[in-house]
Design a protein around this motif. Sequence first.
Motif, PDB file in Angstrom:
ATOM      1  N   ASP A 185      96.603  12.966 -29.504  1.00 44.22           N
ATOM      2  CA  ASP A 185      97.731  12.299 -30.158  1.00 44.22           C
ATOM      3  C   ASP A 185      97.626  10.797 -29.890  1.00 44.22           C
ATOM      4  O   ASP A 185      96.866  10.358 -29.014  1.00 44.22           O
ATOM      5  CB  ASP A 185      99.057  12.846 -29.606  1.00 44.22           C
ATOM      6  N   ARG A 186      98.370  10.030 -30.641  1.00 47.06           N
ATOM      7  CA  ARG A 186      98.609   8.629 -30.319  1.00 47.06           C
ATOM      8  C   ARG A 186     100.076   8.519 -29.917  1.00 47.06           C
ATOM      9  O   ARG A 186     100.971   8.846 -30.715  1.00 47.06           O
ATOM     10  CB  ARG A 186      98.323   7.731 -31.521  1.00 47.06           C
ATOM     11  N   GLY A 187     100.307   8.096 -28.692  1.00 45.18           N
ATOM     12  CA  GLY A 187     101.679   8.067 -28.209  1.00 45.18           C
ATOM     13  C   GLY A 187     101.909   6.934 -27.232  1.00 45.18           C
ATOM     14  O   GLY A 187     101.015   6.132 -26.935  1.00 45.18           O
ATOM     15  N   LEU A 216     104.343  10.475 -20.725  1.00 45.29           N
ATOM     16  CA  LEU A 216     103.684  10.384 -22.014  1.00 45.29           C
ATOM     17  C   LEU A 216     104.693  10.771 -23.079  1.00 45.29           C
ATOM     18  O   LEU A 216     105.248  11.878 -23.043  1.00 45.29           O
ATOM     19  CB  LEU A 216     102.464  11.310 -22.084  1.00 45.29           C
ATOM     20  N   HIS A 217     104.963   9.863 -24.001  1.00 41.82           N
ATOM     21  CA  HIS A 217     105.888  10.116 -25.100  1.00 41.82           C
ATOM     22  C   HIS A 217     105.043  10.422 -26.339  1.00 41.82           C
ATOM     23  O   HIS A 217     104.464   9.506 -26.940  1.00 41.82           O
ATOM     24  CB  HIS A 217     106.785   8.899 -25.335  1.00 41.82           C
ATOM     25  N   VAL A 218     104.957  11.699 -26.674  1.00 39.72           N
ATOM     26  CA  VAL A 218     104.068  12.137 -27.740  1.00 39.72           C
ATOM     27  C   VAL A 218     104.882  12.750 -28.876  1.00 39.72           C
ATOM     28  O   VAL A 218     106.081  13.002 -28.736  1.00 39.72           O
ATOM     29  CB  VAL A 218     103.041  13.156 -27.210  1.00 39.72           C
ATOM     30  N   HIS A 219     104.213  12.996 -30.005  1.00 36.46           N
ATOM     31  CA  HIS A 219     104.884  13.683 -31.093  1.00 36.46           C
ATOM     32  C   HIS A 219     105.236  15.105 -30.648  1.00 36.46           C
ATOM     33  O   HIS A 219     104.465  15.754 -29.936  1.00 36.46           O
ATOM     34  CB  HIS A 219     103.995  13.708 -32.333  1.00 36.46           C
ATOM     35  N   GLY A 220     106.410  15.572 -31.085  1.00 28.97           N
ATOM     36  CA  GLY A 220     106.964  16.794 -30.518  1.00 28.97           C
ATOM     37  C   GLY A 220     106.548  18.092 -31.170  1.00 28.97           C
ATOM     38  O   GLY A 220     107.254  19.099 -31.031  1.00 28.97           O
ATOM     39  N   GLY A 221     105.428  18.140 -31.846  1.00 30.81           N
ATOM     40  CA  GLY A 221     104.945  19.407 -32.396  1.00 30.81           C
ATOM     41  C   GLY A 221     104.403  20.306 -31.299  1.00 30.81           C
ATOM     42  O   GLY A 221     103.822  19.819 -30.318  1.00 30.81           O
ATOM     43  N   PRO A 222     104.549  21.607 -31.420  1.00 27.64           N
ATOM     44  CA  PRO A 222     104.084  22.516 -30.365  1.00 27.64           C
ATOM     45  C   PRO A 222     102.606  22.362 -30.038  1.00 27.64           C
ATOM     46  O   PRO A 222     102.209  22.449 -28.872  1.00 27.64           O
ATOM     47  CB  PRO A 222     104.382  23.902 -30.952  1.00 27.64           C
ATOM     48  N   ALA A 223     101.747  22.130 -31.060  1.00 27.13           N
ATOM     49  CA  ALA A 223     100.319  22.006 -30.807  1.00 27.13           C
ATOM     50  C   ALA A 223     100.007  20.759 -29.981  1.00 27.13           C
ATOM     51  O   ALA A 223      99.154  20.787 -29.083  1.00 27.13           O
ATOM     52  CB  ALA A 223      99.552  21.973 -32.130  1.00 27.13           C
ATOM     53  N   VAL A 224     100.690  19.659 -30.276  1.00 30.84           N
ATOM     54  CA  VAL A 224     100.467  18.424 -29.522  1.00 30.84           C
ATOM     55  C   VAL A 224     100.904  18.610 -28.069  1.00 30.84           C
ATOM     56  O   VAL A 224     100.164  18.290 -27.128  1.00 30.84           O
ATOM     57  CB  VAL A 224     101.225  17.245 -30.159  1.00 30.84           C
ATOM     58  N   VAL A 225     102.101  19.128 -27.888  1.00 33.80           N
ATOM     59  CA  VAL A 225     102.651  19.286 -26.530  1.00 33.80           C
ATOM     60  C   VAL A 225     101.779  20.226 -25.707  1.00 33.80           C
ATOM     61  O   VAL A 225     101.416  19.924 -24.563  1.00 33.80           O
ATOM     62  CB  VAL A 225     104.108  19.785 -26.596  1.00 33.80           C
TER      63      VAL A 225
END
Length: 487
Positions: free
Chosen positions: A85-87, A106-115
Amino acid sequence: MALPRALRAAGGRWARCLSSSAGGGGDTIFALSSAPGRCGVAVIRASGPGSRGALQTLTGTPKLPPPRVLALRRIRDPDTAETLDRGLIVWFPGPRSFTGEDCAELHVHGGPAVVSGVLRALGRLPGLRPADPGEFTLRAFRRGKLDLTAAEGLGDLIRAETEAQRRQALRQMEGELGQLYQRWSDTLTQALAHLEAYIDFSEDDNVEEEVLSQVDDTVRTLEREIGAHLRDGRRGELLRGGVHAVIAGPPNVGKSSLLNLLCQRPAAIVSPVAGTTRDVVEVALDIGGYPLVLSDTAGLRETTDLVEREGVARARDRLCQADLVLAVLDASAVPPEPAGLGAALGALQPPPGTPCVLVLNKADLLRGDGGPLCHTCTQGPPLPPTTLLSCKTGEGLDRLLELLARELAQLCGDPLCGSPSLTQSRHSRHLGGCAAALARFGRERPRDLALAAEQLRLARRELGRITGHVGAEDVLDIIFRDFCVGK
């Protein structure tokens, strides 16, 4: 394949370096700190000596942004160098962090795959492990960032569902309750020091007799303050856990309809057949910013039906435990004068001393404007707050909500006014032990000063157990087990 090998090698060096850095020994924990599920932004937190190395490994660079400054970075899998991800990343060197340790987020996009991808990557780094529930807050407590009452306040703030709950929890989390108990503990410490000085040095005429009277005055004042704190009507506990209210009344007066009207959904079955409700139906509501746990119960009457009889028994049991009673009667069938209405209410046998709101339902069946009954509703004592209502048309709902909010405000109080309230039965238990020790001091003081001093030590120990400054180990698991993972 050169980049993955370089990432792994660098990550290993940084993690080993950081495990012996100023952050201290011990393992490093990580977890999803925001709510699970799909969301715009998810926050993943790490705490411990390896958190800096973990951040360097996942971003692929030894250079981190300045402390407490967010920076946009590409976050990579350390084994494959694949971009996850880019976060945003942020670095909190200890002790200026929530836990007091080195921390990273880390503040990342909240999709299950990313997390899940980022969490798996962290789990493969040496020295890192998933956090247990409440472990971040437990580490903050162990490093003196907050006491037990503040930790409990944080847990309550996370679980708060109403405005009043939020205000009370925030006040406790910011330390007001702990400061009150610490002030009492400091007062006891000073009184104990004066008493022991008198015991040790009075024969040398180095300590004057008036010291004893000062100690007596201090203890009596403290005893009064703690007693008043304990006699708060459980306001803080009611606000924290919700006021338990019971809808009670004869069969077929609209109790289930009232529950459905208040929660704005068909939570209970409504039928013209008397005795439909057999079991207790419970819903949680927010009334005027106060939490209300409302229970619909079986109609109160004598019956030969075995199932309904059990339902009536359960209704009676809930009625005895209620903090507030919503007594429901049929407006078209009750006497309009106060005495007759009071007798109809008394037949329900509400617990003596329990606050009550009398709801006269089916007001749409009254002839004309229901003048005599309307006049009775405004009489006041000995009748409880009374209102006419039509669950069918909704007329009178605003007045009922106003009465409920007023009763809840009286039961829970204003969380922003006065001294902070007791919020936990644990606090009440230890304060009761402290008050008992102070009472024993008064009895022992004229007979044996050494035994009296021991009672002051016991009283101070009970206060210390509330804040965690004394003997906290046996309650830590109980307090922190209800926290979410990542808190």
